[in-house]
Design a protein around this motif. Structure first.
Motif, PDB file in Angstrom:
ATOM      1  N   TYR C  26       0.867  -1.175   0.000  1.00  0.00           N
ATOM      2  CA  TYR C  26       0.000   0.000   0.000  1.00  0.00           C
ATOM      3  C   TYR C  26       0.900   1.219   0.000  1.00  0.00           C
ATOM      4  CZ  TYR C  26      -2.869  -3.753   1.677  1.00  0.00           C
ATOM      5  OH  TYR C  26      -3.470  -4.967   1.791  1.00  0.00           O
ATOM      6  N   GLY C  27       0.516   2.254  -0.736  1.00  0.00           N
ATOM      7  CA  GLY C  27       1.399   3.397  -0.731  1.00  0.00           C
ATOM      8  C   GLY C  27       0.791   4.608  -1.373  1.00  0.00           C
ATOM      9  N   VAL C  28       1.557   5.666  -1.263  1.00  0.00           N
ATOM     10  CA  VAL C  28       1.197   6.904  -1.930  1.00  0.00           C
ATOM     11  C   VAL C  28       2.402   7.294  -2.784  1.00  0.00           C
ATOM     12  CG1 VAL C  28       1.862   8.190   0.140  1.00  0.00           C
ATOM     13  CG2 VAL C  28       0.475   9.297  -1.611  1.00  0.00           C
ATOM     14  N   ILE C  29       2.157   7.683  -4.020  1.00  0.00           N
ATOM     15  CA  ILE C  29       3.230   7.979  -4.949  1.00  0.00           C
ATOM     16  C   ILE C  29       2.947   9.277  -5.669  1.00  0.00           C
ATOM     17  CG2 ILE C  29       2.153   6.520  -6.735  1.00  0.00           C
ATOM     18  CD1 ILE C  29       5.002   5.893  -7.733  1.00  0.00           C
ATOM     19  N   LYS C  30       4.010  10.043  -5.850  1.00  0.00           N
ATOM     20  CA  LYS C  30       3.947  11.270  -6.649  1.00  0.00           C
ATOM     21  C   LYS C  30       4.971  11.069  -7.751  1.00  0.00           C
ATOM     22  CE  LYS C  30       3.577  15.898  -7.411  1.00  0.00           C
ATOM     23  NZ  LYS C  30       3.930  15.669  -8.826  1.00  0.00           N
ATOM     24  N   ARG C  36      -0.468  13.382  -6.734  1.00  0.00           N
ATOM     25  CA  ARG C  36      -0.232  12.345  -5.743  1.00  0.00           C
ATOM     26  C   ARG C  36      -1.350  11.309  -5.798  1.00  0.00           C
ATOM     27  NH1 ARG C  36      -0.307  15.215  -1.063  1.00  0.00           N
ATOM     28  NH2 ARG C  36       1.809  15.944  -1.436  1.00  0.00           N
ATOM     29  N   GLU C  37      -0.978  10.044  -5.731  1.00  0.00           N
ATOM     30  CA  GLU C  37      -1.991   8.998  -5.821  1.00  0.00           C
ATOM     31  C   GLU C  37      -1.738   7.898  -4.814  1.00  0.00           C
ATOM     32  OE1 GLU C  37      -2.338   7.419  -9.709  1.00  0.00           O
ATOM     33  OE2 GLU C  37      -3.009   9.310 -10.573  1.00  0.00           O
ATOM     34  N   THR C  38      -2.836   7.327  -4.325  1.00  0.00           N
ATOM     35  CA  THR C  38      -2.719   6.150  -3.461  1.00  0.00           C
ATOM     36  C   THR C  38      -2.928   4.909  -4.316  1.00  0.00           C
ATOM     37  OG1 THR C  38      -5.073   6.226  -2.970  1.00  0.00           O
ATOM     38  CG2 THR C  38      -3.608   7.328  -1.426  1.00  0.00           C
ATOM     39  N   ASP C  39      -2.325   3.832  -3.887  1.00  0.00           N
ATOM     40  CA  ASP C  39      -2.487   2.607  -4.657  1.00  0.00           C
ATOM     41  C   ASP C  39      -2.235   1.408  -3.752  1.00  0.00           C
ATOM     42  OD1 ASP C  39      -3.105   1.188  -6.903  1.00  0.00           O
ATOM     43  OD2 ASP C  39      -1.646   2.206  -8.163  1.00  0.00           O
ATOM     44  N   ARG C 204      10.281  -1.017 -13.003  1.00  0.00           N
ATOM     45  CA  ARG C 204       9.816  -0.098 -11.972  1.00  0.00           C
ATOM     46  C   ARG C 204      11.051   0.343 -11.207  1.00  0.00           C
ATOM     47  NH1 ARG C 204       5.660  -3.766 -12.159  1.00  0.00           N
ATOM     48  NH2 ARG C 204       3.608  -2.837 -12.255  1.00  0.00           N
ATOM     49  N   PRO C 205      11.239   1.650 -11.018  1.00  0.00           N
ATOM     50  CA  PRO C 205      12.478   2.093 -10.342  1.00  0.00           C
ATOM     51  C   PRO C 205      12.423   1.902  -8.832  1.00  0.00           C
ATOM     52  CG  PRO C 205      11.170   3.978 -11.036  1.00  0.00           C
ATOM     53  CD  PRO C 205      10.421   2.765 -11.485  1.00  0.00           C
ATOM     54  N   GLU C 206      12.511   0.642  -8.415  1.00  0.00           N
ATOM     55  CA  GLU C 206      12.586   0.276  -6.994  1.00  0.00           C
ATOM     56  C   GLU C 206      11.331   0.642  -6.215  1.00  0.00           C
ATOM     57  OE1 GLU C 206      16.305   1.565  -5.280  1.00  0.00           O
ATOM     58  OE2 GLU C 206      17.486   0.666  -6.885  1.00  0.00           O
ATOM     59  N   ILE C 207      10.247   0.993  -6.920  1.00  0.00           N
ATOM     60  CA  ILE C 207       8.989   1.355  -6.270  1.00  0.00           C
ATOM     61  C   ILE C 207       7.930   0.358  -6.714  1.00  0.00           C
ATOM     62  CG2 ILE C 207       7.227   3.143  -5.995  1.00  0.00           C
ATOM     63  CD1 ILE C 207       9.356   5.209  -6.763  1.00  0.00           C
ATOM     64  N   ALA C 363       7.868   8.178  -3.274  1.00  0.00           N
ATOM     65  CA  ALA C 363       6.827   7.257  -2.825  1.00  0.00           C
ATOM     66  C   ALA C 363       7.060   6.876  -1.379  1.00  0.00           C
ATOM     67  CB  ALA C 363       6.812   5.994  -3.688  1.00  0.00           C
ATOM     68  N   LEU C 364       5.968   6.660  -0.673  1.00  0.00           N
ATOM     69  CA  LEU C 364       6.000   6.103   0.665  1.00  0.00           C
ATOM     70  C   LEU C 364       5.118   4.866   0.639  1.00  0.00           C
ATOM     71  CD1 LEU C 364       6.917   6.419   3.632  1.00  0.00           C
ATOM     72  CD2 LEU C 364       4.832   7.715   4.038  1.00  0.00           C
ATOM     73  N   GLN C 365       5.718   3.708   0.984  1.00  0.00           N
ATOM     74  CA  GLN C 365       4.988   2.455   0.829  1.00  0.00           C
ATOM     75  C   GLN C 365       5.117   1.606   2.083  1.00  0.00           C
ATOM     76  OE1 GLN C 365       5.991   0.682  -3.304  1.00  0.00           O
ATOM     77  NE2 GLN C 365       7.797   1.784  -2.644  1.00  0.00           N
ATOM     78  N   ILE C 366       4.118   0.800   2.336  1.00  0.00           N
ATOM     79  CA  ILE C 366       4.227  -0.206   3.384  1.00  0.00           C
ATOM     80  C   ILE C 366       3.872  -1.564   2.799  1.00  0.00           C
ATOM     81  CG2 ILE C 366       3.761   1.344   5.312  1.00  0.00           C
ATOM     82  CD1 ILE C 366       0.901   0.176   5.318  1.00  0.00           C
ATOM     83  N   ARG C 367       4.432  -2.592   3.389  1.00  0.00           N
ATOM     84  CA  ARG C 367       4.180  -3.955   2.925  1.00  0.00           C
ATOM     85  C   ARG C 367       3.915  -4.886   4.099  1.00  0.00           C
ATOM     86  NH1 ARG C 367       8.454  -6.701  -0.974  1.00  0.00           N
ATOM     87  NH2 ARG C 367       7.167  -5.518  -2.429  1.00  0.00           N
ATOM     88  N   GLY C 368       2.919  -5.759   3.924  1.00  0.00           N
ATOM     89  CA  GLY C 368       2.762  -6.901   4.815  1.00  0.00           C
ATOM     90  C   GLY C 368       3.272  -8.131   4.095  1.00  0.00           C
TER      91      GLY C 368
END
Lengths: 372, 372, 372
Positions: C26-30, C36-39, C204-207, C363-368
């Protein structure tokens, strides 16, 4: 195909076996007018679960994910609680042909014969009833075409198979079989005014890494077809031979067509093992190496040679065509253990299709195969 | 759904259950202006693994491969180490509606009701918190739209559900529930300048083998929606009934729309069994045959009748439309064993869509179902 | 990755482990000029079976079904009956790079570095031989391109890797490695007269949640490439750092191009654990929390920072282009247990591509993440 990988409930009323199979192929092919090419192909990458619930109810769900596509192989529910008849509902192999009913891991060459691929009913979604005695088997089935098109665009079909083994004792078996099925194609789907009656017959000509459309025939406005098959097999110690003959009568708008094919193959186990056979189902089995690599031996070696012949009659845009194929294959198999086999096949294919000049395809392929 | 197919570590800290389900459907349908047609369809072909690691961490990965497509059903991580709340992260069912939260194997008819399919939040990728007491349950969740379009093209959503059982004792249960969710669709994806704000509502009208777009409604420039649901269910011995009502307020550019639907169903177990219910989760369960076929009995028989009604408001190219459906279904189920069920459904559907003339669809379908 | 989920035969000659892994992001990316978008994204949803038959024969079949697509990861047969060498046949990781050979669950950040993705040989379908001693490892492999295009459109390739650990003792390891591979792309497939020599490099550049084509470079008429890689890693208690450098020489029609990239990362375990390393295979391992959440502790925490740099040379319609990327990532990981990890990544990417204006992505992302 080894015990120990089965999870059972304590009372054995429930069991599930998780299994899979991998066929990875490598080869060089010279086909038609293009130059020699190397290619690799994951031919089968199957995962599946099968088992039973409440004793008498069987099931199998198996998928092939080769080529990063999803293709259901078996999706069925079975009931074996009656003495005289077993019932199977769902997607499974219809009773048609000999090689088509032989498990892919037990075929002596890398691909089934072209006639078997073209003329057998294969897997369909329907209901089948099977039974048999000590030296004979019977099966009859009916199916409905699924929404998703397969190459046969079936509306419905019915078929039967009968097999008889005049004798079947240790390492010596004679098998005779006959099968027939009717398929109706009329107006299978009429979405958007289009009537899906046109059929395309297409098969890789016994070469795993060949183009999928190397041998192809189109038939317009087909209403139904009736297919007849004869089978014979003979096993005597390390020797075995098998043959199939198919004839298919096509009923298209106002005309009749007839297509046919036949194949014969001979196998010899250099290391002396004998191929399995089960008369009560009329099915050919596999090889169990006498001295597997893991038991201090060198595994089992097998020589195979096969000839096949197919003749399809096409009609496209009103123009009739004759499409013929003659195929030779020789193979050498090494069964390292019962689960691991390496195969080498040399194929020589002559294609004579009306719409094209005569073509030849030659290929040398190897396969690594593991079943668990 | 039987023990024995679970593999556990010795200390039970780890466990994995491999399971699957198969629904194979056959039927004859007369829809709209086309002629009567037979069809077969693998409705569900699911394989999955679920279990727990290190005691408190649950997981489930399940896929449906029906139709040779890959569709994730559940893909989640759960934590149950707290007393008051369970946490679930990933793709799973959002707290919305009653039938939508009932396992597909426990639905009394072959398909969920049309209002349930159209108006429930269904599965989304997000975080949910759930809890409850002896006679009540609560759940609240938030989710983000995934890159791959689903028909809802959600940007994000939040929803909650509350259920209460005024009484729930042996074979007698009364269930009341309320749920609501908000979804925001604005500018979900703007790849290539296109703004995915247009929604298509589409569902097979409770008929497994019907065309996927038989009932359809399009809405332009939607920004958000708020959906409300009310539920009630009553179980008394072999009798049960359940009903759901949904209202959906659509906020599109400068205007408001309102869509709704409701459904009511009654079930009767001819062989006397009673449907399960769990008040602490507010979920309806299944049937356990009193005398399964494998235990000397004839299994369980169930009669079901359902009425549904849905009203969608469309707008396409500036033209408004009203799309209504009225659906009757009667069903007869035979539970051979707890894992094996055969179903027969007769459907009568009236569709009244502005863009089309009135349509009727009738279908008679049977299903074989096995769960392991 | 815990025992107990393995099914073995009594004599241990057969074993199968069923396993899987889930990464839900889950994250938000610009990114670039869009707002800015959430995805949300299911990054990995893998199911697989691995095990051995007849003692010495290994296999693995694993698929990733994320995004409702089917992608084979590993499909191989292995033989470990020789002392000096292990043999692997099928689709598996070729000996190339350090991070590419590290299991995805053991990577400290959510994505592998851009240079690793662009320049490593990755998984191919072929044969590899591997071996090693107490402080070193070697591997050499050859592969054939598969019929289905991957982005490299390889005709065939060969590669080798050598690693050496000057010292490797408890919680203190120094790793050095070198690898190189050659790939031939000429005339991979000439179906329909089209010559697949044009390559697209894309990542994808590491995002995880970025557009798949955010960083892209096209090269026309490529005949072959030779890629060199150098690796170093140092682990000392809770500290570890690793670095990779790649250079790729492209031989296209009449010209030579050179592309390169490098990356360096540092990790620190706040809770004192030390990363695993196996000198005999030259591979970096994972973290085992000293005090897992289920054992009364709070799990393990890790800080990571990485810098990467890649420079691709494109040529499209005769126009040359330079495509550069500079990437910073910082990450915080929480290992709740050995099987469950939560990650947070902040990415800052500068893209400088000839065909486009300078771009930035943040981007700011979190992962489970759960592995079983």
């Amino acid at each position: 195909d080894a015990n120990g990988l089965i999870v059972e409930s304590h009372d054995q009323a429930f069991a599930v076996k998780i299994g899979g199979r991998l066929h990875t192929d490598y080869g060089v092919i010279k086909q038609a007018s293009s130059s020699r090419e190397t290619d690799a192909r994951i031919r089968n990458a199957r995962l599946g679960m099968q088992g039973h619930v409440h004793n008498d109810w069987q099931y199998k769900l198996e998928f092939d994910f080769a080529g990063n596509q999803t293709n259901a192989t078996d999706l069925f529910i079975g009931y074996s609680g009656f003495d005289a008849v077993n019932i199977t509902l769902g997607r499974h192999k219809m009773p048609s042909g000999l090689e088509a009913l032989t498990g892919i891991g037990n075929i002596g060459l890398m691909e089934r014969s072209l006639p078997s691929n073209l003329f057998s009913a294969g897997r369909q979604n329907g209901l089948s009833l099977t039974g048999g005695g000590q030296s004979w088997s019977w099966a009859t089935a009916g199916w409905l075409g699924e929404s998703r098109a397969n190459y046969q665009d079936s509306r419905y079909g019915i078929g039967s198979r009968l097999s008889y083994a005049p004798y079947s004792r240790d390492q010596q078996h004679l098998h005779l079989g006959i099968s027939s099925y009717y398929q109706n194609y009329r107006n299978t789907h009429s979405d958007a005014g289009r009537q899906y009656r046109d059929l395309t017959f297409s098969s890789r000509p016994e070469i795993s890494i060949a183009s999928a459309d190397l041998f192809q025939s189109r038939l317009e406005s087909v209403r139904s077809s009736q297919t007849y098959g004869l089978e014979a097999a003979y096993i005597r110690g390390p020797w075995s031979m098998q043959s199939e003959w198919f004839q298919q009568q096509i009923n298209s708008a106002g005309q009749h067509r007839q297509q046919q094919g036949w194949t014969i193959a001979g196998n010899y186990m250099l290391t002396g093992e004998s191929r399995g056979y089960q008369a009560s189902t009329g099915r050919i089995g596999g090889i169990r190496p006498a001295q597997a690599l893991n038991e201090g031996g060198y595994g089992a070696f097998e020589l195979v040679v096969r000839y096949s012949d197919a003749h399809l009659q096409g009609q496209h845009n009103g123009i009739r065509s004759d499409n013929k194929a003659e195929l030779w294959t020789v193979g050498l198999n090494w069964y390292a253990t019962q689960s691991v086999r390496f195969m080498a096949n040399y194929n020589h294919v002559d294609l004579n299709q009306t719409a094209q000049t005569k073509q030849q395809a030659k290929a040398l392929q190897i396969r690594g195969q593991l079943v668990f």
